[in-house]
Design a protein around this motif. Structure first.
Motif, PDB file in Angstrom:
ATOM      1  N   LYS A 295      14.503  -1.285  -0.693  1.00 34.18           N
ATOM      2  CA  LYS A 295      14.092  -2.803  -1.324  1.00 34.18           C
ATOM      3  C   LYS A 295      15.409  -2.806  -2.355  1.00 34.18           C
ATOM      4  O   LYS A 295      15.264  -3.635  -3.235  1.00 34.18           O
ATOM      5  CB  LYS A 295      13.632  -3.028  -1.184  1.00 34.18           C
ATOM      6  N   SER A 296      15.329  -1.884  -3.391  1.00 35.81           N
ATOM      7  CA  SER A 296      15.912  -1.294  -4.936  1.00 35.81           C
ATOM      8  C   SER A 296      17.001  -1.152  -5.148  1.00 35.81           C
ATOM      9  O   SER A 296      18.111  -1.545  -5.673  1.00 35.81           O
ATOM     10  CB  SER A 296      15.502  -0.105  -5.435  1.00 35.81           C
TER      11      SER A 296
ATOM     12  N   ALA B  51       9.910  -0.345  -4.860  1.00 38.38           N
ATOM     13  CA  ALA B  51      11.108   0.202  -4.660  1.00 38.38           C
ATOM     14  C   ALA B  51      10.823   0.078  -2.993  1.00 38.38           C
ATOM     15  O   ALA B  51      11.288   1.911  -3.061  1.00 38.38           O
ATOM     16  CB  ALA B  51      10.826   1.242  -5.874  1.00 38.38           C
ATOM     17  N   GLY B  52      10.323   0.066  -1.983  1.00 35.70           N
ATOM     18  CA  GLY B  52      10.016   0.502  -0.867  1.00 35.70           C
ATOM     19  C   GLY B  52      11.259   1.232  -0.406  1.00 35.70           C
ATOM     20  O   GLY B  52      12.260   0.624  -0.418  1.00 35.70           O
TER      21      GLY B  52
ATOM     22  N   ALA C  83       0.454  -1.230   0.184  1.00 37.18           N
ATOM     23  CA  ALA C  83       0.063  -0.098  -0.020  1.00 37.18           C
ATOM     24  C   ALA C  83       1.154   0.974  -0.307  1.00 37.18           C
ATOM     25  O   ALA C  83       0.183   1.992  -0.566  1.00 37.18           O
ATOM     26  CB  ALA C  83      -0.903  -0.119   1.629  1.00 37.18           C
ATOM     27  N   PHE C  84       2.416   1.409   1.166  1.00 35.93           N
ATOM     28  CA  PHE C  84       3.211   2.451   0.474  1.00 35.93           C
ATOM     29  C   PHE C  84       4.452   2.410   0.048  1.00 35.93           C
ATOM     30  O   PHE C  84       4.734   1.541  -0.442  1.00 35.93           O
ATOM     31  CB  PHE C  84       2.753   2.757   1.930  1.00 35.93           C
ATOM     32  N   GLY C  85       5.005   3.420  -0.603  1.00 36.59           N
ATOM     33  CA  GLY C  85       6.282   3.658  -1.131  1.00 36.59           C
ATOM     34  C   GLY C  85       6.765   3.551  -0.148  1.00 36.59           C
ATOM     35  O   GLY C  85       7.948   3.130   0.030  1.00 36.59           O
ATOM     36  N   ALA C  86       6.253   3.786   0.807  1.00 41.55           N
ATOM     37  CA  ALA C  86       7.923   4.435   2.426  1.00 41.55           C
ATOM     38  C   ALA C  86       6.954   4.332   3.459  1.00 41.55           C
ATOM     39  O   ALA C  86       6.311   4.301   3.704  1.00 41.55           O
ATOM     40  CB  ALA C  86       8.436   5.448   2.206  1.00 41.55           C
ATOM     41  N   VAL C  87       7.895   3.635   4.238  1.00 40.89           N
ATOM     42  CA  VAL C  87       7.657   4.030   5.589  1.00 40.89           C
ATOM     43  C   VAL C  87       8.211   4.813   6.705  1.00 40.89           C
ATOM     44  O   VAL C  87       9.785   4.741   6.146  1.00 40.89           O
ATOM     45  CB  VAL C  87       7.365   2.022   6.660  1.00 40.89           C
ATOM     46  N   HIS C  88       8.313   5.809   7.897  1.00 35.51           N
ATOM     47  CA  HIS C  88       8.752   5.825   8.305  1.00 35.51           C
ATOM     48  C   HIS C  88       8.965   5.750  10.206  1.00 35.51           C
ATOM     49  O   HIS C  88       7.196   5.950  10.804  1.00 35.51           O
ATOM     50  CB  HIS C  88       8.794   7.705   8.433  1.00 35.51           C
TER      51      HIS C  88
END
Length: 262
Positions: free
Chosen positions: A255-256, A164-165, A130-135
């Motif tokens: 991840k990328s 690409a997280g 669901a997201f591209g990034a987690v903070h």
């Protein structure tokens, strides 16, 4: 993706001293938050930790936010009163906040943040990819309590981010900490230590009655960047950068890009 809006939320009556302290501060109500480790006590500094102006933030904080902003949408795990979410919103970044504290979430909503929900970071109520990034800052990954526990958290963060997280997490490096660091517990293993304390909030109800709320004991694993890298083994994540500020550091994971910057 999670819903754009979340329903009404009422103040929670359970033990939630940190959230209650945030809500009381925002509403300009009387109250004091303290950290307690046995006989040792430390002021909670609610204004400084949860309502500070971005002008007072260090460069590492801004760098970390910029890393996740570039990979939006962002999930701010342990968003507290929403300070980092407000920074992201001011820049037009698509972001959602989640926190285990109902009163923290209520505070964030009262500050004008709509996409904030109550949830457990160990079982995120978020769809896959669901997201591209987690903070995830506030040394919360240390609540995994072991390298294996941190690894499980990282696997959960990998599930809810796309291919690409990007993730940013933080911790304290025991190799750079003094023994009198609040709540510090040594460990014979190099680059490993522990931290234990609980939170207490003393406030005042609308009728003037005083009350005291005591939270559960929190146990954190502290690990050096090198030991943290061990925790990424078996996960899709690679540590690509470490942003240091004295004993505190933020690890940037991707991840990328399998090649670390340093």
């Amino acid at each position: 993706m999670v819903p754009d809006r979340f329903g009404p939320l009422e103040a929670n009556d359970g033990a939630d001293p940190l959230g209650r302290a945030m809500l009381a501060h925002y509403r300009d109500e009387p109250g004091q938050l303290i950290y307690r480790d046995g006989a040792d006590v430390q002021d909670g500094n609610v204004a400084e930790f949860y309502f500070s102006s971005p002008a007072s933030w260090d460069r590492e904080t801004i760098d970390a936010l910029e890393r996740v902003a570039d990979a939006e949408p962002v999930l701010d795990v342990g968003c507290g009163a929403g300070n980092h979410l407000l920074w992201l919103a001011d820049r037009g970044v698509d972001a959602v906040g989640i926190d285990a504290s109902p009163n923290a979430v209520l505070t964030a909503r009262e500050r004008g943040l709509e996409d904030v929900l109550v949830g457990d970071m160990f079982d995120l109520p978020v769809p896959t990819d669901a997201f591209g990034a987690v903070h995830v800052v506030g040394t919360q990954v240390g609540l995994g309590r072991s390298l294996a526990g941190i690894r499980e958290l990282l696997v959960g963060f990998a599930r809810i981010t796309d291919d690409a997280g990007v993730a940013v997490v933080d911790n304290y490096d025991p190799m750079r900490l003094e023994a009198d660091f609040f709540g510090y517990r040594p460990d014979p293993r190099e680059g490993i230590a522990h931290r234990c304390f609980h939170l207490e909030f003393e406030g005042e109800r609308a009728d003037g009655e005083r009350f005291r709320e005591v939270g559960r004991t929190l146990q954190f694993l502290l690990c050096s960047p090198a030991r943290f890298r061990e925790a990424t083994t078996g996960t899709p994540w690679t540590v690509t950068d470490v942003l240091r500020s004295e004993a505190h550091y933020r690890a940037v994971l991707t991840k990328s890009d399998p090649k670390p910057h340093r």
